[in-house]
Design an enzyme around this catalytic site. Structure first.
Site, mmCIF file in Angstrom:
data_model
loop_
_atom_site.group_PDB
_atom_site.id
_atom_site.type_symbol
_atom_site.label_atom_id
_atom_site.label_comp_id
_atom_site.label_asym_id
_atom_site.label_seq_id
_atom_site.Cartn_x
_atom_site.Cartn_y
_atom_site.Cartn_z
ATOM 1 N N THR A 126 5.438 13.241 -36.769
ATOM 2 C CA THR A 126 6.802 12.847 -36.382
ATOM 3 C C THR A 126 7.890 13.560 -37.175
ATOM 4 O O THR A 126 7.724 13.845 -38.366
ATOM 5 C CB THR A 126 6.975 11.325 -36.573
ATOM 6 N N GLU A 128 10.349 12.120 -38.250
ATOM 7 C CA GLU A 128 10.775 11.184 -39.293
ATOM 8 C C GLU A 128 10.261 11.644 -40.666
ATOM 9 O O GLU A 128 10.815 11.275 -41.701
ATOM 10 C CB GLU A 128 10.271 9.777 -38.936
ATOM 11 N N TYR A 159 7.095 4.039 -43.105
ATOM 12 C CA TYR A 159 6.478 4.631 -41.905
ATOM 13 C C TYR A 159 6.323 6.139 -42.093
ATOM 14 O O TYR A 159 5.243 6.710 -41.869
ATOM 15 C CB TYR A 159 7.356 4.333 -40.686
ATOM 16 N N LYS A 163 2.997 8.569 -42.349
ATOM 17 C CA LYS A 163 2.786 9.700 -41.434
ATOM 18 C C LYS A 163 2.588 11.019 -42.201
ATOM 19 O O LYS A 163 1.888 11.910 -41.743
ATOM 20 C CB LYS A 163 3.966 9.809 -40.460
HETATM 21 P P1 NAP Z 1 4.574 2.725 -29.338
HETATM 22 O O1 NAP Z 1 5.126 2.569 -27.965
HETATM 23 O O2 NAP Z 1 5.060 1.838 -30.426
HETATM 24 O O3 NAP Z 1 2.979 2.576 -29.211
HETATM 25 C C1 NAP Z 1 2.176 2.408 -30.352
HETATM 26 C C2 NAP Z 1 0.765 2.052 -29.915
HETATM 27 O O4 NAP Z 1 -0.019 1.791 -31.096
HETATM 28 C C3 NAP Z 1 0.686 0.777 -29.053
HETATM 29 O O5 NAP Z 1 -0.307 0.950 -28.073
HETATM 30 C C4 NAP Z 1 0.255 -0.267 -30.065
HETATM 31 O O6 NAP Z 1 -0.407 -1.375 -29.492
HETATM 32 C C5 NAP Z 1 -0.706 0.562 -30.905
HETATM 33 N N1 NAP Z 1 -1.021 -0.075 -32.176
HETATM 34 C C6 NAP Z 1 -0.162 -0.582 -33.088
HETATM 35 N N2 NAP Z 1 -0.843 -1.105 -34.134
HETATM 36 C C7 NAP Z 1 -2.155 -0.930 -33.867
HETATM 37 C C8 NAP Z 1 -3.336 -1.257 -34.546
HETATM 38 N N3 NAP Z 1 -3.336 -1.888 -35.712
HETATM 39 N N4 NAP Z 1 -4.522 -0.912 -33.972
HETATM 40 C C9 NAP Z 1 -4.562 -0.301 -32.766
HETATM 41 N N5 NAP Z 1 -3.463 0.046 -32.074
HETATM 42 C C10 NAP Z 1 -2.273 -0.270 -32.614
HETATM 43 O O7 NAP Z 1 4.766 4.215 -29.855
HETATM 44 P P2 NAP Z 1 5.015 5.556 -29.013
HETATM 45 O O8 NAP Z 1 6.474 5.776 -28.903
HETATM 46 O O9 NAP Z 1 4.172 5.561 -27.812
HETATM 47 O O10 NAP Z 1 4.488 6.651 -30.046
HETATM 48 C C11 NAP Z 1 3.137 7.104 -30.016
HETATM 49 C C12 NAP Z 1 2.799 7.764 -31.348
HETATM 50 O O11 NAP Z 1 3.668 8.861 -31.567
HETATM 51 C C13 NAP Z 1 2.942 6.877 -32.556
HETATM 52 O O12 NAP Z 1 1.956 7.247 -33.484
HETATM 53 C C14 NAP Z 1 4.308 7.215 -33.105
HETATM 54 O O13 NAP Z 1 4.384 6.937 -34.492
HETATM 55 C C15 NAP Z 1 4.371 8.690 -32.796
HETATM 56 N N6 NAP Z 1 5.693 9.257 -32.578
HETATM 57 C C16 NAP Z 1 6.528 8.716 -31.646
HETATM 58 C C17 NAP Z 1 7.759 9.309 -31.412
HETATM 59 C C18 NAP Z 1 8.717 8.759 -30.385
HETATM 60 O O14 NAP Z 1 9.895 9.137 -30.406
HETATM 61 N N7 NAP Z 1 8.260 7.929 -29.455
HETATM 62 C C19 NAP Z 1 8.124 10.456 -32.140
HETATM 63 C C20 NAP Z 1 7.235 10.985 -33.048
HETATM 64 C C21 NAP Z 1 6.006 10.396 -33.249
HETATM 65 P P3 NAP Z 1 0.423 -2.628 -28.887
HETATM 66 O O15 NAP Z 1 0.835 -2.227 -27.508
HETATM 67 O O16 NAP Z 1 -0.570 -3.715 -28.933
HETATM 68 O O17 NAP Z 1 1.605 -2.850 -29.787
HETATM 69 N N1 GDD Z 2 16.337 0.497 -33.542
HETATM 70 C C1 GDD Z 2 17.671 0.492 -33.775
HETATM 71 N N2 GDD Z 2 18.413 -0.594 -33.434
HETATM 72 N N3 GDD Z 2 18.201 1.599 -34.330
HETATM 73 C C2 GDD Z 2 19.544 1.618 -34.513
HETATM 74 C C3 GDD Z 2 20.366 0.536 -34.183
HETATM 75 C C4 GDD Z 2 19.782 -0.631 -33.615
HETATM 76 O O1 GDD Z 2 20.436 -1.614 -33.309
HETATM 77 N N4 GDD Z 2 21.650 0.874 -34.475
HETATM 78 C C5 GDD Z 2 21.618 2.109 -34.974
HETATM 79 N N5 GDD Z 2 20.336 2.577 -35.009
HETATM 80 C C6 GDD Z 2 19.899 3.878 -35.537
HETATM 81 C C7 GDD Z 2 18.772 3.782 -36.563
HETATM 82 O O2 GDD Z 2 19.279 3.387 -37.837
HETATM 83 C C8 GDD Z 2 18.252 5.204 -36.505
HETATM 84 O O3 GDD Z 2 19.036 6.026 -37.351
HETATM 85 C C9 GDD Z 2 18.478 5.633 -35.049
HETATM 86 O O4 GDD Z 2 19.363 4.640 -34.492
HETATM 87 C C10 GDD Z 2 17.227 5.713 -34.210
HETATM 88 O O5 GDD Z 2 16.484 4.526 -34.400
HETATM 89 P P1 GDD Z 2 15.191 4.195 -33.503
HETATM 90 O O6 GDD Z 2 15.515 4.283 -32.068
HETATM 91 O O7 GDD Z 2 14.622 2.902 -34.015
HETATM 92 O O8 GDD Z 2 14.205 5.418 -33.776
HETATM 93 P P2 GDD Z 2 13.804 6.167 -35.125
HETATM 94 O O9 GDD Z 2 14.459 7.504 -35.105
HETATM 95 O O10 GDD Z 2 13.999 5.317 -36.307
HETATM 96 O O11 GDD Z 2 12.217 6.337 -34.938
HETATM 97 C C11 GDD Z 2 11.681 6.801 -33.700
HETATM 98 O O12 GDD Z 2 11.588 8.206 -33.711
HETATM 99 C C12 GDD Z 2 10.708 8.739 -34.696
HETATM 100 C C13 GDD Z 2 10.763 10.271 -34.548
HETATM 101 O O13 GDD Z 2 11.851 10.780 -35.251
HETATM 102 C C14 GDD Z 2 10.309 6.142 -33.535
HETATM 103 O O14 GDD Z 2 9.831 6.421 -32.269
HETATM 104 C C15 GDD Z 2 9.319 6.666 -34.549
HETATM 105 O O15 GDD Z 2 8.021 6.162 -34.264
HETATM 106 C C16 GDD Z 2 9.312 8.201 -34.462
HETATM 107 O O16 GDD Z 2 8.410 8.729 -35.404
#
Ligand code: NAP
Ligand code: GDD
Length: 358
Positions: A126, A128, A159, A163
């Site tokens: 990620t 992050e 987190y 990672k």
């Molecule tokens: P998500 O919607 O939060 O999905 C996370 C998945 O992990 C869900 O299926 C969740 O199950 C499962 N999980 C959580 N805890 C677990 C455990 N203890 N054992 C087994 N499974 C577990 O995340 P996503 O957005 O699809 O992201 C997928 C991956 O990419 C993650 O590793 C995330 O950190 C990474 N990532 C995401 C982004 C982004 O912007 N979306 C960016 C960079 C990296 P439940 O459904 O039961 O909660």
């Molecule tokens: N969630 C949330 N809720 N975020 C807020 C809010 C709020 O009410 N107001 C402002 N933010 C700001 C957070 O402080 C952060 O700076 C930004 O919005 C994005 O927050 P999120 O949408 O929660 O995503 P993230 O960037 O922290 O993390 C996501 O992206 C990562 C990749 O850069 C997640 O998907 C991570 O799993 C992933 O690794």
């Protein structure tokens, strides 16, 4: 013979889209889910693939369940997407986040190494991991952007620290055991099946409710934070391409564009002809102890070697998300029933933790 893939976290946003993509490519798809008191398969149902994915219970805290999943699925490719993925929650649950999102990856790699080290492995790394770098750093410098595969990591959340551990562990297994272990350093990617606590979906859901008169206001934290937001279905395609590449490598997946949370909110309210300032309030509760202030990714390596590029840009993404949430809430008002997360989500105002800034 059809290729076999195992996806951990198949119930999440990326897991569901990736399962859909791999099924369309003719794979036999196995997916792990964790046992919950109430099953959470709404995304698979929403995409119409619930009965096509072979589901297996497994938990990232439990190596025996991961080993069992590998034995049962006997996969050619493992996509490790399971994680505690909400950054804010990692300040409240730092230990379990470390186990699930960090140590769990080592468990999965060990399970593969002992079963069949020829199985290909993808790790969901990620942006992050880059941490706090300063908004000024991502602004144009003669067209160059800072964050690519060579940039340093400086994690600012439990987190991100987990990672980073997983990132290095994956690299170590690649080099020490000659395993095909690749990873995508994915920047934020969103969609109508994004979890409701993430800011983009929180905004699109609130805009829909306010537009239809179901809710009155939206409370946000740090609206100055800047992100590089892409469209999730395109990002899972990049994961698959990495796994087909001739060598296991690491790739940044991003759009190379950046917007603030305020700009996302403004665009989302605008799309329904509403003024975001009128409906949005700042609430200290949603600020993090430390926050990653700005992210912008340079995806030129993925473009060159994987022939991947993003097509859905910020404005289109906002439109897709708001339109879908408006449709869902309108369906509810019309008495229709369909798989969807919002009705089960508690109002965030009722969730209190000590790590939130009061
Ligand atoms: P998500 O919607 O939060 O999905 C996370 C998945 O992990 C869900 O299926 C969740 O199950 C499962 N999980 C959580 N805890 C677990 C455990 N203890 N054992 C087994 N499974 C577990 O995340 P996503 O957005 O699809 O992201 C997928 C991956 O990419 C993650 O590793 C995330 O950190 C990474 N990532 C995401 C982004 C982004 O912007 N979306 C960016 C960079 C990296 P439940 O459904 O039961 O909660
Ligand atoms: N969630 C949330 N809720 N975020 C807020 C809010 C709020 O009410 N107001 C402002 N933010 C700001 C957070 O402080 C952060 O700076 C930004 O919005 C994005 O927050 P999120 O949408 O929660 O995503 P993230 O960037 O922290 O993390 C996501 O992206 C990562 C990749 O850069 C997640 O998907 C991570 O799993 C992933 O690794």
């Amino acid at each position: 013979m059809a290729k076999r893939a195992l996806i951990t976290g198949v119930t999440g946003q990326d897991g569901a889209y990736l399962a859909d993509l791999l099924l369309k490519k003719g794979y036999t798809v196995y997916g792990t889910f964790r046992r919950l008191s109430t099953p959470n398969f709404w995304r698979l149902q929403y995409l119409g693939i619930f009965d096509k994915v072979r589901l297996m219970p497994a938990d990232m805290n439990d190596m025996s369940s991961l080993t069992e999943a590998i034995h049962v699925a006997n996969p050619d490719e493992v996509y490790n997407l399971a994680a505690q993925s909400f950054v804010a929650a990692s300040f409240e649950q730092p230990i379990s986040t470390g186990t699930i999102s960090g140590l769990g990856v080592a468990m999965m790699l060990e399970a593969i190494r002992h079963t069949d080290p020829k199985i290909k492995f993808y790790q969901a790394s990620t942006s992050e991991m880059y941490g706090k770098i300063g908004l000024h750093s991502i602004k144009e410098k003669k067209g160059r952007v800072l964050l690519n595969e060579k940039s340093n990591f400086s994690p600012t959340s439990p987190y991100a620290a987990a990672k980073v551990y997983a990132y290095w562990t994956t690299k170590i297994y690649r080099e020490a055991y000659d395993m095909f272990a690749c990873q995508g350093i994915l920047f934020n990617h969103e969609s109508p099946i994004r979890g409701l606590e993430f800011v983009t979906r929180k905004i699109s859901n609130a805009v829909a409710k306010i537009h239809l008169g179901i809710e009155k206001e939206l409370r946000l934290g740090n609206t100055k934070a800047v992100r590089d937001w892409g469209y999730a279905p395109e990002y899972v395609e990049a994961m698959w391409r990495m796994m087909q590449y001739k060598e296991p490598e690491d790739f940044v997946v991003a759009t190379d564009r950046f917007h603030s949370v305020a700009q996302f909110a403004e665009a989302a309210f605008d799309s329904m002809d509403m003024d975001w300032k009128k409906y949005t309030k700042t609430d200290k509760k949603f600020f993090r102890p430390i926050d990653t202030d700005a992210l912008r990714g340079d995806y030129s390596k993925a473009k060159k070697l994987l022939k991947w590029k993003p097509n859905v840009q910020f404005e289109k993404l906002v439109e897709i998300m708001v339109r879908e949430d408006v449709k869902r809430w309108q369906n509810v008002l019309d008495g229709k029933v369909f798989p969807w997360d919002a009705p089960n989500y508690p109002t965030e105002a009722s969730i209190i933790t000590r790590s939130m800034k009061q």
